[in-house]
Motif scaffolding. Structure first.
Motif, PDB file in Angstrom:
ATOM      1  N   GLU A 175      -2.435   3.691  -3.507  1.00 32.65           N
ATOM      2  CA  GLU A 175      -2.224   2.611  -4.474  1.00 32.65           C
ATOM      3  C   GLU A 175      -2.102   1.318  -3.685  1.00 32.65           C
ATOM      4  N   VAL A 176      -2.948   0.343  -3.996  1.00 33.51           N
ATOM      5  CA  VAL A 176      -2.930  -0.939  -3.310  1.00 33.51           C
ATOM      6  C   VAL A 176      -2.643  -2.016  -4.341  1.00 33.51           C
ATOM      7  N   THR A 177      -1.636  -2.841  -4.082  1.00 28.68           N
ATOM      8  CA  THR A 177      -1.294  -3.952  -4.952  1.00 28.68           C
ATOM      9  C   THR A 177      -1.224  -5.217  -4.113  1.00 28.68           C
ATOM     10  N   ILE A 178      -1.971  -6.237  -4.522  1.00 27.87           N
ATOM     11  CA  ILE A 178      -1.949  -7.537  -3.857  1.00 27.87           C
ATOM     12  C   ILE A 178      -1.323  -8.521  -4.836  1.00 27.87           C
TER      13      ILE A 178
ATOM     14  N   VAL B 219       0.865  -1.177   0.000  1.00 29.26           N
ATOM     15  CA  VAL B 219       0.000   0.000   0.000  1.00 29.26           C
ATOM     16  C   VAL B 219       0.904   1.229   0.000  1.00 29.26           C
ATOM     17  N   VAL B 220       0.713   2.100  -0.981  1.00 28.38           N
ATOM     18  CA  VAL B 220       1.489   3.329  -1.072  1.00 28.38           C
ATOM     19  C   VAL B 220       0.529   4.492  -0.910  1.00 28.38           C
TER      20      VAL B 220
ATOM     21  N   ILE C 226     -10.198  -0.283  -1.633  1.00 29.21           N
ATOM     22  CA  ILE C 226     -10.599  -1.615  -1.187  1.00 29.21           C
ATOM     23  C   ILE C 226     -11.841  -2.068  -1.950  1.00 29.21           C
ATOM     24  N   ASP C 227     -12.785  -1.148  -2.185  1.00 24.23           N
ATOM     25  CA  ASP C 227     -13.986  -1.487  -2.954  1.00 24.23           C
ATOM     26  C   ASP C 227     -13.628  -1.920  -4.373  1.00 24.23           C
ATOM     27  N   LYS C 228     -12.673  -1.226  -4.988  1.00 23.40           N
ATOM     28  CA  LYS C 228     -12.231  -1.600  -6.330  1.00 23.40           C
ATOM     29  C   LYS C 228     -11.614  -2.993  -6.335  1.00 23.40           C
ATOM     30  N   LEU C 229     -10.790  -3.274  -5.332  1.00 29.26           N
ATOM     31  CA  LEU C 229     -10.153  -4.591  -5.252  1.00 29.26           C
ATOM     32  C   LEU C 229     -11.184  -5.691  -5.030  1.00 29.26           C
TER      33      LEU C 229
ATOM     34  N   ARG D 113      -4.604  -4.725  -8.504  1.00 31.31           N
ATOM     35  CA  ARG D 113      -4.120  -3.375  -8.251  1.00 31.31           C
ATOM     36  C   ARG D 113      -5.265  -2.383  -8.321  1.00 31.31           C
ATOM     37  N   ALA D 114      -5.255  -1.421  -7.410  1.00 30.61           N
ATOM     38  CA  ALA D 114      -6.229  -0.330  -7.419  1.00 30.61           C
ATOM     39  C   ALA D 114      -5.515   0.966  -7.056  1.00 30.61           C
TER      40      ALA D 114
END
Length: 98
Positions: free
Chosen positions: A53-56, A41-42, A80-83, A64-65
């Motif tokens: 920016e969240v990357t799992i 998470v950035v 989180i909703d996008k992911l 990624r979102a």
């Protein structure tokens, strides 16, 4: 899940990191997420805008979102909703192909 929370032009406080981890822990219900899965998470600030920016990193593919919002916590919720939407879509495709 292993969390890596990075701040650019912002200091990551205990409140920010606990909010991120709490929200991301709810995603465990979609897939079998174990300790080998990494999440980055950035959080960054650019003027009045907060960017998250969240990357799992899943074994099959990365999720990624990226969201920009004036409120950091709202940006985290939207990311989180996008992911969740991406994970639901992938899970539905996997169920239909079997």
């Amino acid at each position: 899940m292993k969390y890596q929370i990075i701040g650019k032009n912002i200091k990551i406080t205990e409140g920010i990191s606990s909010a991120v981890e709490k929200k991301l822990s709810k995603m465990d219900k979609y897939f079998l997420i174990n300790e080998n899965v990494e999440c980055r998470v950035v959080c960054s600030v650019n003027g009045k805008e907060q960017k998250v920016e969240v990357t799992i990193f899943l074994p099959q593919l990365p999720l990624r979102a990226e969201v920009t919002n004036p409120d950091l916590y709202a940006a985290i919720d939207l990311a989180i909703d996008k992911l969740k939407g991406q994970m639901r879509k992938i899970k539905t495709k996997m169920d239909r192909s079997n």
